[in-house]
Structures are given as C-alpha cells and as structure tokens.
Design a protein around this motif. Structure first.
Motif, short mmCIF file in Angstrom:
data_model
loop_
_atom_site.label_atom_id
_atom_site.label_comp_id
_atom_site.label_asym_id
_atom_site.label_seq_id
_atom_site.Cartn_x
_atom_site.Cartn_y
_atom_site.Cartn_z
N GLY A 12 -13.40 -0.27 -2.34
CA GLY A 12 -12.14 0.58 -2.86
C GLY A 12 -12.47 1.93 -3.16
N LEU A 13 -13.63 2.25 -2.96
CA LEU A 13 -13.29 4.03 -3.13
C LEU A 13 -12.85 4.50 -1.93
CD1 LEU A 13 -14.80 6.29 -4.86
CD2 LEU A 13 -16.92 6.79 -2.98
N ILE A 14 -12.22 3.78 -1.00
CA ILE A 14 -12.18 4.41 0.52
C ILE A 14 -10.40 4.40 0.12
CG2 ILE A 14 -11.33 4.04 3.07
CD1 ILE A 14 -14.37 3.73 3.15
N ILE A 15 -10.45 3.29 -0.53
CA ILE A 15 -8.33 2.61 -0.64
C ILE A 15 -8.26 2.87 -1.61
CG2 ILE A 15 -7.30 0.27 -1.16
CD1 ILE A 15 -9.48 -0.78 0.02
N LEU A 16 -9.10 3.97 -2.60
CA LEU A 16 -8.59 4.60 -3.76
C LEU A 16 -7.98 5.67 -3.08
CD1 LEU A 16 -8.53 5.08 -6.69
CD2 LEU A 16 -10.98 5.89 -6.27
N ILE A 63 0.79 2.84 -4.31
CA ILE A 63 0.23 3.19 -5.76
C ILE A 63 -0.09 1.12 -5.64
CG2 ILE A 63 1.12 1.89 -7.67
CD1 ILE A 63 3.93 4.01 -7.82
N ILE A 64 -0.42 0.36 -4.75
CA ILE A 64 -0.85 -0.52 -5.08
C ILE A 64 -2.46 -0.41 -4.59
CG2 ILE A 64 -0.80 -2.47 -2.92
CD1 ILE A 64 1.81 -2.87 -3.50
N LEU A 65 -2.46 0.23 -3.34
CA LEU A 65 -3.42 0.40 -2.51
C LEU A 65 -4.37 1.95 -3.45
CD1 LEU A 65 -2.35 2.35 0.95
CD2 LEU A 65 -4.26 0.18 0.30
N PHE A 66 -4.06 2.31 -4.19
CA PHE A 66 -4.45 2.83 -5.43
C PHE A 66 -5.51 1.79 -6.54
CE2 PHE A 66 -5.08 5.73 -9.06
CZ PHE A 66 -5.73 6.15 -9.39
N VAL A 67 -4.54 1.10 -7.01
CA VAL A 67 -5.05 -0.10 -7.91
C VAL A 67 -5.88 -1.18 -6.90
CG1 VAL A 67 -3.63 -1.94 -9.16
CG2 VAL A 67 -1.87 0.31 -9.47
N PHE A 68 -5.03 -1.66 -5.67
CA PHE A 68 -6.35 -2.74 -5.24
C PHE A 68 -7.65 -1.24 -5.11
CE2 PHE A 68 -7.78 -3.95 -1.09
CZ PHE A 68 -8.54 -5.71 -1.73
N GLY A 69 -8.11 -0.29 -5.17
CA GLY A 69 -9.22 0.14 -4.72
C GLY A 69 -9.61 0.20 -6.14
#
Length: 86
Positions: A12-16, A63-69
């Motif tokens: 999650g941190l990497i994706i964020l 934005i999708i990656l940020f929310v998913f992270g």
C-alpha cells in the motif's frame, strides 16, 4: 496503531507513493492545457490534443492508485482483515 499485515502495508505504501508521483507530475501539465485560451486550444494539432487526453488518463490512474494505496494501508492496520476476508 499496530500493523497487522506488513506485506499489505508495504504494498500500500509503494502504491501510494507511485500514485502521488503520477499526480504531482501530471497536474502542472493539465493546468497548462486548461489555461490555454480557446483560440490557442483550437489551433493545437490533433497530436497535442491526444497527448492532453493521455495525460488526463494518467492523472485519473494516479488518483486511483493513490486511493488504492491508502485503502491497503488502512486494511493492513485493521484486525478484522488479519486473516483475509471471511
């Protein structure tokens, strides 16, 4: 706050971070195209208009990656999801 699932937290941190990089680097380019006057926008070539559309798609994916992270980080801290979904 205790991290229950370290793999999900790290992922999650990497994706964020990836999502935030995409947002930070694409936002100024979108603002540039949005601040063009209508006369200048009409004179843009179709290739430049396609580039603008691709930048918008990248921004939305960021934005999708940020929310998913963020959601993965939250899930990794909750006890309910410790052993997966039930």
């Amino acid at each position: 706050m205790e991290i229950r699932n370290q793999r999900k937290f790290l992922l999650g941190l990497i994706i964020l971070i990836l999502g935030s990089f995409v947002i930070v680097f694409d936002y100024p380019q979108i603002q540039y195209f949005n601040n063009l006057e209508n006369e200048n926008y009409v004179t843009l070539e179709t290739e430049q208009k396609e580039i603008f559309q691709k930048i918008l798609v990248e921004f939305i994916i960021g934005i999708i990656l940020f929310v998913f992270g963020i959601s993965l980080i939250i899930i990794s801290t909750l006890k309910r999801f410790e052993n997966g979904f039930r």
